[in-house]
Each structure stands twice: as structure tokens, then as C-alpha cells.
Motif scaffolding. Structure first.
Motif, PDB file in Angstrom:
ATOM      1  N   VAL A   1       0.841  -1.202   0.000  1.00  0.00           N
ATOM      2  CA  VAL A   1       0.000   0.000   0.000  1.00  0.00           C
ATOM      3  C   VAL A   1       0.875   1.251   0.000  1.00  0.00           C
ATOM      4  CG1 VAL A   1      -1.653   1.359   1.321  1.00  0.00           C
ATOM      5  CG2 VAL A   1      -1.973  -1.094   1.102  1.00  0.00           C
ATOM      6  N   GLN A   2       1.937   1.250   0.803  1.00  0.00           N
ATOM      7  CA  GLN A   2       2.841   2.402   0.837  1.00  0.00           C
ATOM      8  C   GLN A   2       3.549   2.590  -0.493  1.00  0.00           C
ATOM      9  OE1 GLN A   2       4.991   1.072   4.427  1.00  0.00           O
ATOM     10  NE2 GLN A   2       4.478   3.051   5.360  1.00  0.00           N
ATOM     11  N   LEU A   3       4.005   1.503  -1.084  1.00  0.00           N
ATOM     12  CA  LEU A   3       4.678   1.594  -2.375  1.00  0.00           C
ATOM     13  C   LEU A   3       3.716   2.117  -3.446  1.00  0.00           C
ATOM     14  CD1 LEU A   3       6.714  -1.749  -2.340  1.00  0.00           C
ATOM     15  CD2 LEU A   3       7.639   0.567  -2.165  1.00  0.00           C
ATOM     16  N   GLY A   4       2.514   1.552  -3.489  1.00  0.00           N
ATOM     17  CA  GLY A   4       1.529   2.013  -4.465  1.00  0.00           C
ATOM     18  C   GLY A   4       1.172   3.477  -4.277  1.00  0.00           C
ATOM     19  N   SER A   5       1.186   3.940  -3.029  1.00  0.00           N
ATOM     20  CA  SER A   5       0.851   5.337  -2.746  1.00  0.00           C
ATOM     21  C   SER A   5       1.873   6.301  -3.332  1.00  0.00           C
ATOM     22  CB  SER A   5       0.744   5.557  -1.232  1.00  0.00           C
ATOM     23  OG  SER A   5      -0.318   4.798  -0.696  1.00  0.00           O
ATOM     24  N   LEU A   6       3.128   5.863  -3.474  1.00  0.00           N
ATOM     25  CA  LEU A   6       4.152   6.723  -4.070  1.00  0.00           C
ATOM     26  C   LEU A   6       3.870   6.994  -5.545  1.00  0.00           C
ATOM     27  CD1 LEU A   6       7.336   5.182  -2.396  1.00  0.00           C
ATOM     28  CD2 LEU A   6       6.396   7.473  -1.989  1.00  0.00           C
ATOM     29  N   VAL A   7       3.145   6.101  -6.187  1.00  0.00           N
ATOM     30  CA  VAL A   7       2.693   6.329  -7.567  1.00  0.00           C
ATOM     31  C   VAL A   7       1.384   7.107  -7.550  1.00  0.00           C
ATOM     32  CG1 VAL A   7       2.001   5.241  -9.737  1.00  0.00           C
ATOM     33  CG2 VAL A   7       3.822   4.216  -8.349  1.00  0.00           C
ATOM     34  N   SER A   8       0.468   6.692  -6.696  1.00  0.00           N
ATOM     35  CA  SER A   8      -0.869   7.281  -6.691  1.00  0.00           C
ATOM     36  C   SER A   8      -0.874   8.747  -6.271  1.00  0.00           C
ATOM     37  CB  SER A   8      -1.784   6.480  -5.757  1.00  0.00           C
ATOM     38  OG  SER A   8      -1.964   5.169  -6.233  1.00  0.00           O
ATOM     39  N   VAL A   9       0.027   9.150  -5.353  1.00  0.00           N
ATOM     40  CA  VAL A   9       0.009  10.532  -4.867  1.00  0.00           C
ATOM     41  C   VAL A   9       0.293  11.516  -5.994  1.00  0.00           C
ATOM     42  CG1 VAL A   9       2.465  10.661  -4.201  1.00  0.00           C
ATOM     43  CG2 VAL A   9       0.752  12.022  -2.968  1.00  0.00           C
ATOM     44  N   VAL A  10       1.074  11.098  -6.977  1.00  0.00           N
ATOM     45  CA  VAL A  10       1.337  11.968  -8.129  1.00  0.00           C
ATOM     46  C   VAL A  10       0.040  12.232  -8.877  1.00  0.00           C
ATOM     47  CG1 VAL A  10       2.583  12.186 -10.311  1.00  0.00           C
ATOM     48  CG2 VAL A  10       3.712  11.170  -8.332  1.00  0.00           C
ATOM     49  N   SER A  11      -0.719  11.177  -9.105  1.00  0.00           N
ATOM     50  CA  SER A  11      -1.975  11.329  -9.837  1.00  0.00           C
ATOM     51  C   SER A  11      -2.999  12.142  -9.057  1.00  0.00           C
ATOM     52  CB  SER A  11      -2.551   9.948 -10.169  1.00  0.00           C
ATOM     53  OG  SER A  11      -1.666   9.231 -11.000  1.00  0.00           O
ATOM     54  N   VAL A  12      -2.987  12.015  -7.723  1.00  0.00           N
ATOM     55  CA  VAL A  12      -3.916  12.797  -6.906  1.00  0.00           C
ATOM     56  C   VAL A  12      -3.632  14.288  -7.040  1.00  0.00           C
ATOM     57  CG1 VAL A  12      -4.614  13.333  -4.539  1.00  0.00           C
ATOM     58  CG2 VAL A  12      -4.384  10.956  -5.252  1.00  0.00           C
ATOM     59  N   THR A  13      -2.373  14.684  -6.914  1.00  0.00           N
ATOM     60  CA  THR A  13      -2.043  16.107  -7.018  1.00  0.00           C
ATOM     61  C   THR A  13      -2.202  16.614  -8.448  1.00  0.00           C
ATOM     62  OG1 THR A  13       0.300  15.480  -7.116  1.00  0.00           O
ATOM     63  CG2 THR A  13      -0.550  16.229  -5.000  1.00  0.00           C
ATOM     64  N   VAL A  14      -1.972  15.747  -9.424  1.00  0.00           N
ATOM     65  CA  VAL A  14      -2.260  16.117 -10.807  1.00  0.00           C
ATOM     66  C   VAL A  14      -3.748  16.432 -10.959  1.00  0.00           C
ATOM     67  CG1 VAL A  14      -2.462  15.216 -13.158  1.00  0.00           C
ATOM     68  CG2 VAL A  14      -0.331  14.932 -11.913  1.00  0.00           C
ATOM     69  N   ALA A  15      -4.585  15.576 -10.387  1.00  0.00           N
ATOM     70  CA  ALA A  15      -6.032  15.764 -10.502  1.00  0.00           C
ATOM     71  C   ALA A  15      -6.492  17.049  -9.826  1.00  0.00           C
ATOM     72  CB  ALA A  15      -6.760  14.564  -9.889  1.00  0.00           C
TER      73      ALA A  15
END
Length: 446
Positions: free
Chosen positions: A60-74
Motif C-alpha cells: 500500500v505504501q509503495l503504491g501510494s508513491l505512484v498514486s500521490v502523483v496522480s492525486v495532485t495532478v487531478a
């Protein structure tokens, strides 16, 4: 520095904005930055095995390092695109590239998970709005007949950039350590950001009174977006469908190096190279299916959406089988099946952007595209990696990647729903006036 703006109103749907040379230079520079966007975004996925070993992170932590980019992009996409539509596409793009490249460089100096997560969020903040603003710039430089294929090529660079990011990350980490990878890939974006100021910009068209009010602030724009989604069923369903399919794409691409490392025991550097081949198949697929969708919609526009729905279902069938039962074919056989699924699952990347541009007012193309970017990033790219990581922590990574492709079925249903209103919404957008700007505003933007 060439910042001369070209009045959008004097060009027709079949014309180049400022000539072929200027158009292709703008395309080349925009494509180059798209490559760097996704290199910087995806370089981290090949570093997961090293980070898990050194810092003991969960999936979950590893996946969040990818997902957080998309969240701030959104979160940043709408205000950035709003600013770009009303002021300058070129200067906005140059500023975005400088920010995300500097943030990528800073990742190599982080010493804790929290600090790295914060730095990655800044990468996303810099990238916010780039896809939508870049797509609007390309669409305005080229004749309408070329937009679908060119936008497919532009968004295919996201796949190619992801390939390069995965390969470079694995190679650099193996030789100089995983933190060095961020430093190596961050520099080229800063150079391209400075060169981008040579691209020819276009002046926005004058808006209707309703759109002038809507673009006055982010709050006004958010209300207008909500009204637009309610009024344009095509826009709403395409945004939903595009996001659902990207859940599949982002999950598979983010976790392929780790899947190969854990399930088949492949060394991290070699796993990165093999995963890059899967992503490369997706890049090729996005171009091929963009052209197929354009051809299908030439005589009957709704056929474009129907073709996309069909390919989404095909990607579900292939990927679920590949991850669920593909191990029986051996490591190489399973990898080939996953590569075929990757070729199919990117079928929506180019066409959805072209469809959104077809159904929005020409004066707010970047803002309209940012609505798509909002859905794609927040409900697609951000959701895929962390959802797969959550399921992986519960049931294992292979089971997670076998389940995630079910989102393609939701995508197919959304595209079929969009087909019902596409022609009507496209006709309404084409009737929008494109009057020249008032003299005072022309002078201020020159």
C-alpha cells in the motif's frame, strides 16, 4: 524567445494554425515533455524491490508513491488549465515542466518515506494540467482531420515515457543506487522547459457570456464543470470510461516489475527490462487503436465509441486469463499473454481526448480536457496502483492483478452510454461562435 500569439479565429478546421513548420515544432516539443513527464512519474516503479528491502514498506505504501502523483495532478489540473486557456499555454507548460523536474531531482535527497511521499506530491503538482494543456495546444495547431491520430501519438508518449522510466530506473539503481535514478532523469526536463518558450502560442477565442463567467475563477469553473457534465452526457460518460480503463493500465504497469521479481524470481534490473516490454506493447497499442477508432468513426461517429468498448472487453478477457491462469504457460508464455493484454488495454488513451475536444467549446478546450484529466488521474491513475497494493497485501500480488482488469467492463459500459449522445453534443459544440478578441485584450496578450 518567440511568444507571439496566433489568433485562433482566423484558422479554419482544415488549416494549420501558423504553418506546418511551427505546428510540427510545437508537436515535437510537446511530445518530448510528455516523455519526460512519464519518465519522472514512472521511474519509481522499478525501484520498488530496492525500497521494500531497504525501508520495509508495505505494498500500500509503495503504491501510494505512484498514486500521490496522480492525486495532485487531478487536484491541480483544473486551475492550471483554466489559467492556460485564458493567459498562455506555452508559458504555463514551461513553468509546469520546470516544477516537476526540480521536484524529481529533490527525491534523491529524501531520507524517509514521509519526505519522499511529499516530494512525489510536488512532482504531481508540477505535472497538473500538462496533458490537457498540451493536447489543446496540439489540437489548435493542426487541422481537425489529423487530431485523433496526433493526440493518440501524444498520449502514447506517456507509455513510451513509462517504458524509459522503468528501464532507466532499474539500470541506474543497479549501478549507482536507487536514489540516483531520480537525479539522472530530473535534469532533461529543466532543459526542455527553457526551450519550450520558443513554441508558437495561440490566442484564445472570445467566449460566450456564460463561459466568461465560468472561467472567472476556479470556483466558478468548478460549478461550470458540474453543469457541463450534467448537460453533456457524452463528456460525463467518456470521463467515467476513460478513468475506469486507466485503473487497469496503471495497476498493471506499476506492479509489473514487482510481479516478475516476486512470482518468477527475476532480478530487479532484468524485471524492469521485461516490464518495459509490456509497457512498450501498450504504447504501440494506443497508437494502433487510436487510428482504428478514427477510421471506424469516419463514416459513423458513434462507431468510434463502440470500437473502444469492444477493445475494453477484449483487454479484460486477456489480462484476467494471463494473470489468473497464465502461469501454466511458463514465465515467458505468461509474459507474452500480459504483453498482449497491455497492447489491448490502452485502446482508449488517444480517442477519449479527441472525443472530449469534439464536444466542448473551442475557447475552453484545455479546461474541457482538464475535466477528463481530473477523472483519469483521480479515479484512474491514482486508484489503480494503491488498490492493487491493498488487494496484494490481503491476497497476494498475482491475485490482485487478476482482479483489477474487471474495471474494463465498467469502461465498456460507459463508452456505449456515451455513444447515444455523441453526435448531438458534437453538433452543439461545432455551432459555438469563435469571434476574435477585443482589441484591448489582443494588445495585452501580444
Amino acid at each position: 524567445m518567440n511568444t507571439h500569439a496566433i489568433p485562433a479565429a482566423r484558422t479554419g478546421a482544415q488549416d494549420y494554425l501558423a504553418g506546418k513548420g511551427a505546428a510540427w515544432f510545437a508537436y515535437a516539443m510537446t511530445v518530448a515533455l510528455m516523455l519526460m513527464d512519464y519518465i519522472d512519474r514512472q521511474v519509481i516503479v522499478s525501484l520498488f524491490p530496492y525500497m521494500k528491502n531497504e525501508w520495509g514498506l508495505s505494498d500500500v505504501q509503495l503504491g501510494s508513491l505512484v498514486s500521490v502523483v496522480s492525486v495532485t495532478v487531478a487536484l491541480g489540473a483544473l486551475p492550471v488549465a483554466l489559467f492556460a486557456d485564458r493567459v498562455s499555454r506555452v508559458r504555463s507548460i514551461a513553468a509546469m515542466a520546470a516544477v516537476w523536474s526540480a521536484a524529481t531531482l529533490s527525491c534523491m535527497f529524501m531520507r524517509s518515506y514521509g519526505a519522499l511521499l511529499a516530494a512525489r506530491s510536488l512532482v504531481g503538482l508540477g505535472e497538473a494540467g500538462y496533458g490537457s494543456v498540451g493536447a489543446a495546444l496540439i489540437a489548435s495547431h493542426f487541422p481537425e482531420r489529423m487530431r485523433g491520430a496526433l493526440l493518440a501519438g501524444f498520449f502514447a508518449c506517456a507509455s513510451v515515457g513509462s517504458v524509459l522510466g522503468v528501464v532507466l530506473g532499474g539500470a541506474i539503481a543497479a549501478h549507482w543506487g536507487w536514489k540516483a535514478a531520480f537525479g539522472v532523469v530530473g535534469v532533461p526536463g529543466l532543459v526542455l522547459a527553457a526551450l519550450y518558450l520558443l513554441v508558437r502560442d495561440y490566442r484564445t477565442v472570445r467566449l460566450t457570456p456564460v463561459l466568461t463567467q465560468a472561467t472567472r475563477s476556479s470556483a466558478h469553473a468548478a460549478r461550470h464543470v458540474t453543469q457541463s457534465l450534467t448537460r453533456s452526457r457524452t463528456l460525463l460518460w467518456v470521463c467515467i470510461g476513460g478513468a475506469a480503463q486507466l485503473v487497469v493500465v496503471s495497476a498493471v504497469w506499476s506492479w509489473m516489475p514487482s510481479f516478475l521479481n516476486r512470482v518468477h524470481g527475476v532480478a530487479p534490473e532484468q524485471a524492469a527490462r521485461q516490464a518495459a516490454l509490456v509497457v512498450l506493447c501498450g504504447a504501440l497499442g494506443s497508437v494502433v487503436w487510436g487510428a482504428v477508432a478514427d477510421r471506424a468513426g469516419k463514416r459513423r461517429p458513434v462507431a468510434r465509441l463502440q470500437a473502444m468498448a469492444l477493445m475494453c472487453v477484449a483487454s479484460l478477457a486477456v489480462l484476467s486469463f494471463a494473470f489468473g491462469a497464465g502461469a501454466g504457460f511458463g514465465a515467458q508464455g505468461q509474459l507474452a499473454l500480459i504483453a498482449l493484454g497491455s497492447f489491448l488495454m490502452t485502446c482508449t488513451v488517444g480517442p477519449v481526448a479527441a472525443i472530449v475536444i469534439d464536444v466542448v467549446h473551442p475557447g475552453v478546450r484545455a479546461t474541457g480536457s482538464s475535466v477528463l484529466a481530473l477523472f483519469q488521474n483521480l479515479f484512474g491513475l491514482a486508484l489503480g496502483p494503491v488498490l492493487a497494493g491493498t488487494v496484494s497485501d490481503l491476497w497476494g500480488l498475482q491475485a490482485a492483478l487478476a482482479c483489477i482488469p474487471c474495471f474494463a467492463l465498467a469502461a465498456a459500459a460507459a463508452f456505449l452510454a456515451a455513444a447515444r449522445t455523441y453526435v448531438e453534443d458534437m453538433g452543439r459544440a461545432s455551432e459555438a461562435p469563435a469571434a476574435p478578441l477585443p482589441h484591448a485584450l489582443r494588445t495585452a496578450q501580444a
